[in-house]
Design a protein around this motif. Structure first.
Motif, PDB file in Angstrom:
ATOM      1  N   ARG A  20      16.147  17.223  52.006  1.00 25.23           N
ATOM      2  CA  ARG A  20      14.743  17.282  51.599  1.00 25.23           C
ATOM      3  C   ARG A  20      14.317  18.734  51.393  1.00 25.23           C
ATOM      4  O   ARG A  20      13.636  19.051  50.405  1.00 25.23           O
ATOM      5  CB  ARG A  20      13.867  16.616  52.656  1.00 25.23           C
ATOM      6  CG  ARG A  20      12.412  16.466  52.227  1.00 25.23           C
ATOM      7  CD  ARG A  20      11.552  15.838  53.326  1.00 25.23           C
ATOM      8  NE  ARG A  20      12.090  14.546  53.729  1.00 25.23           N
ATOM      9  CZ  ARG A  20      12.609  14.267  54.923  1.00 25.23           C
ATOM     10  NH1 ARG A  20      12.640  15.218  55.843  1.00 25.23           N
ATOM     11  NH2 ARG A  20      13.069  13.080  55.216  1.00 25.23           N
ATOM     12  N   THR A  23      16.057  20.161  48.231  1.00 25.53           N
ATOM     13  CA  THR A  23      15.503  19.552  47.023  1.00 25.53           C
ATOM     14  C   THR A  23      14.126  20.115  46.710  1.00 25.53           C
ATOM     15  O   THR A  23      13.825  20.460  45.558  1.00 25.53           O
ATOM     16  CB  THR A  23      15.422  18.020  47.189  1.00 25.53           C
ATOM     17  OG1 THR A  23      16.737  17.502  47.394  1.00 25.53           O
ATOM     18  CG2 THR A  23      14.820  17.375  45.951  1.00 25.53           C
ATOM     19  N   LEU A  27      13.434  22.319  43.292  1.00 22.36           N
ATOM     20  CA  LEU A  27      12.511  21.713  42.330  1.00 22.36           C
ATOM     21  C   LEU A  27      11.319  22.635  42.079  1.00 22.36           C
ATOM     22  O   LEU A  27      10.791  22.683  40.965  1.00 22.36           O
ATOM     23  CB  LEU A  27      12.031  20.355  42.827  1.00 22.36           C
ATOM     24  CG  LEU A  27      13.071  19.226  42.833  1.00 22.36           C
ATOM     25  CD1 LEU A  27      12.434  17.925  43.296  1.00 22.36           C
ATOM     26  CD2 LEU A  27      13.712  19.039  41.460  1.00 22.36           C
ATOM     27  N   ARG A 145      18.044   9.656  43.201  1.00 20.74           N
ATOM     28  CA  ARG A 145      16.639   9.898  43.502  1.00 20.74           C
ATOM     29  C   ARG A 145      16.290  11.371  43.308  1.00 20.74           C
ATOM     30  O   ARG A 145      15.205  11.710  42.816  1.00 20.74           O
ATOM     31  CB  ARG A 145      16.356   9.471  44.936  1.00 20.74           C
ATOM     32  CG  ARG A 145      14.890   9.543  45.319  1.00 20.74           C
ATOM     33  CD  ARG A 145      14.697   9.100  46.752  1.00 20.74           C
ATOM     34  NE  ARG A 145      13.311   9.263  47.174  1.00 20.74           N
ATOM     35  CZ  ARG A 145      12.922   9.358  48.428  1.00 20.74           C
ATOM     36  NH1 ARG A 145      13.835   9.289  49.396  1.00 20.74           N
ATOM     37  NH2 ARG A 145      11.658   9.503  48.748  1.00 20.74           N
ATOM     38  N   LEU A 149      13.527  12.928  40.673  1.00 21.12           N
ATOM     39  CA  LEU A 149      12.459  13.876  40.963  1.00 21.12           C
ATOM     40  C   LEU A 149      12.525  15.078  40.024  1.00 21.12           C
ATOM     41  O   LEU A 149      11.483  15.596  39.587  1.00 21.12           O
ATOM     42  CB  LEU A 149      12.555  14.342  42.416  1.00 21.12           C
ATOM     43  CG  LEU A 149      12.216  13.286  43.475  1.00 21.12           C
ATOM     44  CD1 LEU A 149      12.526  13.814  44.884  1.00 21.12           C
ATOM     45  CD2 LEU A 149      10.758  12.869  43.380  1.00 21.12           C
ATOM     46  N   THR A 329       6.479  10.883  33.852  1.00 22.02           N
ATOM     47  CA  THR A 329       6.513  11.075  35.304  1.00 22.02           C
ATOM     48  C   THR A 329       6.607   9.734  36.033  1.00 22.02           C
ATOM     49  O   THR A 329       7.350   9.595  37.016  1.00 22.02           O
ATOM     50  CB  THR A 329       5.254  11.838  35.766  1.00 22.02           C
ATOM     51  OG1 THR A 329       5.201  13.109  35.102  1.00 22.02           O
ATOM     52  CG2 THR A 329       5.283  12.065  37.267  1.00 22.02           C
ATOM     53  N   LEU A 333       9.937   8.828  38.385  1.00 23.99           N
ATOM     54  CA  LEU A 333       9.874   8.578  39.828  1.00 23.99           C
ATOM     55  C   LEU A 333      10.519   7.244  40.204  1.00 23.99           C
ATOM     56  O   LEU A 333      11.007   7.079  41.327  1.00 23.99           O
ATOM     57  CB  LEU A 333       8.420   8.607  40.290  1.00 23.99           C
ATOM     58  CG  LEU A 333       7.727   9.983  40.220  1.00 23.99           C
ATOM     59  CD1 LEU A 333       6.248   9.858  40.543  1.00 23.99           C
ATOM     60  CD2 LEU A 333       8.402  10.964  41.163  1.00 23.99           C
TER      61      LEU A 333
END
Length: 490
Positions: A20, A23, A27, A145, A149, A329, A333
């Motif tokens: 997490r 990422t 990002l 996933r 994102l 978006t 997601l």
């Protein structure tokens, strides 16, 4: 290459704490870089007034970043493979921050152009590390996933860049006019650099020598291709542009021979022939090129139609195109869950076909809007629908391709895919520009809405064609996947 093209059947699980953190950080870097590719477009009038920049200067401010970014992506990705992705992430972040400061302090068009080239080179080092970190630091069952994102970030940043620029310029912070659009990167870059040692996983790299000959050759190849595509039309397609394009196949042949020779000698080529010669990877590169030739140019030419044909301000034009990003978006997601249910090829194919239908609906909407009154509102349904298709492609396609790539090639492969995306965008601007302008020469302000409306409809015909061709390429990739003809790991 190795691995199946079929994603895991289970729904994505929660990120682990370390995943997490990594990422979130990369990002954030991706958002900064991608927003900067379009942020300057809104600032053109302010730049011209403050710096006395003429049209060629403004073209070079935009093209300098795009070309410098594109030509070094493969080398930037390979540097991460060789010398460590955390290290190259930090070097790229520091360099981009300093380049942004140089942009914000520029006192002449020449200084700004040089600083934008520096920004583009820095971005080419930083962005491949974003993709490579997601590929390596996130577990396979959660990687879809993570790339979903990233797809959402790409969608948001595309529209957020012009919106942020419009807001900052309108606010005229401390009387700095356009300068805050670059200076805003400085605190972001400082945070990225400070947190990277704790949040980006350590990676020692291969500790091999960089392929300098291959790097130089691929840079020359991409310069020869992208410079004519980026500024050739505005220069009236001069002879030097055509001569550069003629050099491209020669340089490509030289590059492939150099890489094959290095691999035979047991050294580390910039882009391993085993990667380049994989049929599915080649098809994926072609897909990136074709698909993105329809996405980025749309925003450019639709903005021209709104601003010059209907008198929209830059901020209003950016807001009008926001529904595209909203649709993208939303599906970005959800794309990991959609892939887990229907598989990647079907999801990507659905996205491409949605792009065909949505762009055709845009043509119909423009055709029914003779006066242009309330055009922004009229385009919302077709833009949201087309954006939904983009979200089904962005994340799933990247994860789909990199699933077949060895970890020690992830940087170079990420750079190659991003390069194909940039080439596609430049090619699309050039090809759609031919349809959009159709021989027009002179000042855009002399064109009224009826003329630009017709031009935009012709441009969208090219967009529909590109999305249709992308659909065919996805079908070929899916067929190869179903046949079970996977390449053995080199």
């Amino acid at each position: 290459m190795s691995g199946s093209l079929t994603p895991t059947a289970s729904a994505p699980t929660r990120f682990l704490p370390a995943e997490r953190r990594a990422t979130a950080l990369v990002l954030g870097a991706a958002f900064m870089l991608l927003a900067d590719t379009s942020i300057v477009n809104v600032a053109v009038p302010s730049l011209q007034r403050d710096l006395g920049a003429d049209v060629p200067d403004v073209q070079l401010v935009v093209a300098g970043y795009v070309v410098a970014y594109a030509v070094m992506l493969i080398t930037g990705g390979r540097l991460g493979d060789l010398y460590g992705r955390r290290r190259m992430f930090m070097i790229g972040a520091v360099s981009f921050t300093l380049a942004s400061l140089a942009c914000g302090l520029a006192q002449s068009p020449e200084q700004l152009i040089a600083a934008r080239v520096w920004q583009g080179l820095s971005a080419s080092v930083l962005y491949p590390q974003v993709i490579a970190v997601l590929h390596i630091a996130v577990g396979a069952e959660r990687r879809g996933r993570a790339f979903a994102l990233l797809g959402a970030v790409v969608s948001c940043a595309t529209i957020a860049g012009p919106l942020i620029a419009g807001l900052l310029i309108s606010a005229d912070v401390a009387g700095l006019q356009w300068r805050p659009i670059f200076l805003i990167n400085i605190p972001v870059g400082i945070v990225l650099t400070a947190l990277a040692p704790r949040m980006v996983p350590a990676h020692k790299g291969l500790r091999l020598r960089l392929d300098y000959a291959g790097s130089l050759t691929v840079v020359l190849l991409l310069v020869a291709l992208l410079v004519p595509l980026t500024i050739g039309r505005d220069q009236g397609w001069p002879l030097w542009g055509w001569l550069l394009l003629l050099c491209v196949p020669v340089l490509l042949a030289v590059f492939l021979r150099l890489e094959a020779a290095l691999e035979r000698q047991g050294k580390a080529p910039l882009l391993r022939p085993g990667l380049w010669t994989d049929p599915t990877f080649r098809l994926a590169l072609a897909l990136y090129l074709v698909y993105f030739s329809a996405v980025v140019p749309f925003f450019l030419y639709f903005s021209v139609t709104l601003q010059y044909g209907l008198g929209y301000g830059a901020l209003a034009a950016a807001a009008t195109m926001a529904p595209y990003a909203v649709g993208s978006t939303l599906t970005s997601l959800w794309s990991a869950r959609i892939v887990s249910r229907f598989d990647a090829p079907r999801t990507i194919l659905a996205g491409c076909v949605t792009g065909v239908v949505g762009s055709a609906l845009m043509i119909a909407t423009l055709g029914g809007s003779g006066s242009g009154r309330h055009l922004g509102w009229a385009m919302v349904p077709s833009m949201v629908f087309t954006g939904l298709g983009l979200g089904l492609v962005l994340g799933p396609l990247l994860n789909f391709v990199l699933a077949r790539v060895r970890h020690d090639d992830s940087g170079a492969a990420s750079g190659a895919l991003s390069t194909a995306q940039q080439i596609g965008s430049s090619l699309g601007v050039a090809v759609i520009g031919v349809a959009f302008f159709r021989g027009f020469r002179g000042d855009l302000a002399s064109l009224d809405y009826p003329a630009l409306r017709t031009d935009m409809m012709f441009g969208l015909v090219v967009v529909v064609t590109a999305f249709a061709l992308a659909s065919a390429l996805v079908w070929l990739i899916a067929r190869r996947s179903r046949s079970g003809r996977h390449s053995p790991a080199p």
